[in-house]
Design an enzyme around this catalytic site. Structure first.
Site, PDB file in Angstrom:
ATOM      1  N   ASP A 193       0.852  -1.275   0.037  1.00 59.83           N
ATOM      2  CA  ASP A 193       0.042  -0.007  -0.030  1.00 59.83           C
ATOM      3  C   ASP A 193       0.963   1.287  -0.065  1.00 59.83           C
ATOM      4  O   ASP A 193       0.379   2.299   0.508  1.00 59.83           O
ATOM      5  CB  ASP A 193      -1.068   0.029   1.289  1.00 59.83           C
ATOM      6  CG  ASP A 193      -1.917   0.845   0.983  1.00 59.83           C
ATOM      7  OD1 ASP A 193      -2.348   1.234  -0.127  1.00 59.83           O
ATOM      8  OD2 ASP A 193      -2.581   1.443   2.242  1.00 59.83           O
ATOM      9  N   CYS A 243     -14.870   3.369   6.252  1.00 59.68           N
ATOM     10  CA  CYS A 243     -16.109   3.187   5.749  1.00 59.68           C
ATOM     11  C   CYS A 243     -16.291   1.576   5.205  1.00 59.68           C
ATOM     12  O   CYS A 243     -15.342   1.243   4.493  1.00 59.68           O
ATOM     13  CB  CYS A 243     -16.979   3.781   5.020  1.00 59.68           C
ATOM     14  SG  CYS A 243     -18.585   3.362   4.555  1.00 59.68           S
ATOM     15  N   CYS A 256     -22.009  -6.691   0.439  1.00 61.26           N
ATOM     16  CA  CYS A 256     -21.628  -7.777  -0.539  1.00 61.26           C
ATOM     17  C   CYS A 256     -21.855  -9.098  -0.261  1.00 61.26           C
ATOM     18  O   CYS A 256     -21.461  -9.409   0.848  1.00 61.26           O
ATOM     19  CB  CYS A 256     -19.987  -7.731  -0.879  1.00 61.26           C
ATOM     20  SG  CYS A 256     -19.478  -8.871  -2.069  1.00 61.26           S
TER      21      CYS A 256
END
Length: 306
Positions: free
Chosen positions: A129, A236, A243
């Site tokens: 990341d 969030c 899903c």
């Protein structure tokens, strides 16, 4: 046993939940999509995404003579639920425990050392990341999963609650097959986003995203979002919570470092939190990415009535 199979076996032994390998190539299709996304300013104030464009599209600009990318997935689902108390701000699941950057990097370094035992002269780069690498794209190309309509990668065995990391190598490895997109006609993530941030399947406008607004966005939050944050104070998870793949296949992680105390925050406590207390409370947490001032801003925004 081939070296590719050995690497994948070792990755699972280290604690990763899934691993795949992809051949390095030029991301021509992604180049067009990323250019259009940036031109439409969907990245908001994340100006760093405009930099090093050539490295994002061609990882050989990151590591000369790059040939293979080993992508890994690490489950962070803890099965811990938020309370419904509106005096508390909810934190995204990925930040419940210790900072994932350190945990993934340490595991990837162990895996890389294993590779270097086999190939002492290999050159490599580790990414978690950080840096100009399109991690989700390479995770998809490695067969870890497919890109969901919410722009998170979904794996059949895990859902989408997992972190991604990569090792870029200058050695040839066997590539894995790409997974089919199994989102089908489902649009739950699009329909349930309270700020309409997913403007079309696979396209996110960060300017409307609660995660972006509470973490990356440093200015005041626009009044048009009042009442739409659903108590989220840091990040969030709504598009992932709704899903069907997560509801059916996500399961608790074996990584104990992801089980932490930062699940939700008392808004009254946040209002009076000192900088010193902020540093102590979030020392090992990904929440330290934002400053105390920004956390207070988020808390104040949740308490705004008009």
């Amino acid at each position: 046993m081939s070296i590719s199979i050995e690497i994948k076996k070792k990755a699972i032994e280290i604690g990763f939940d899934k691993v795949g390998i992809s051949k390095v190539d030029l991301l021509k299709n992604e180049e067009e999509k990323l250019s259009e996304w940036l031109n439409k300013k969907f990245h908001g104030t994340m100006s760093w995404m405009e930099k090093n464009f050539e490295k994002r599209i061609d990882v050989s600009n990151v590591l000369p003579n790059a040939k293979s990318i080993v992508s890994v997935a690490l489950n962070y689902q803890t099965d811990i639920c938020h309370s419904q108390n509106k005096n508390f701000g909810k934190i995204s699941r990925y930040a419940f425990g210790n900072d994932y950057h350190d945990i993934l990097k340490n595991k990837l370094e162990i895996l890389l050392n294993f590779v270097k035992e086999k190939f002492p002269n290999t050159n490599s780069k580790i990414y978690v990341d950080t840096g100009p690498v399109l991690e989700k794209v390479w995770a998809v190309k490695s067969g870890i999963g497919w890109m969901g309509k919410h722009t998170n990668v979904i794996a059949k065995e895990l859902g989408s609650y997992f972190f991604i990391g990569e090792i870029i190598l200058d050695i040839e490895l066997e590539s894995d097959k790409v997974e089919l997109d199994l989102c089908g006609t489902c649009t739950k993530c699009i329909d349930d986003c309270p700020t309409d941030a997913i403007i079309a399947p696979y396209i996110l406008d960060s300017n409307k995203c609660i995660s972006y607004l509470t973490i990356e966005h440093k200015d005041e939050i626009e009044k048009k979002f009042i009442g739409k944050f659903k108590s989220w104070i840091y990040g969030c998870d709504i598009c992932q919570e709704v899903c069907p793949w997560n509801k059916k296949f996500s399961h608790p992680t074996n990584e104990l470092s992801f089980y932490g105390k930062n699940i939700e925050l008392n808004l009254d406590t946040i209002e009076n939190l000192t900088d010193e207390d902020f540093q102590k409370q979030f020392k090992k947490s990904a929440i330290k990415r934002i400053k105390n001032k920004q956390l207070k801003r988020n808390g104040k925004f949740l308490n705004t009535k008009n």
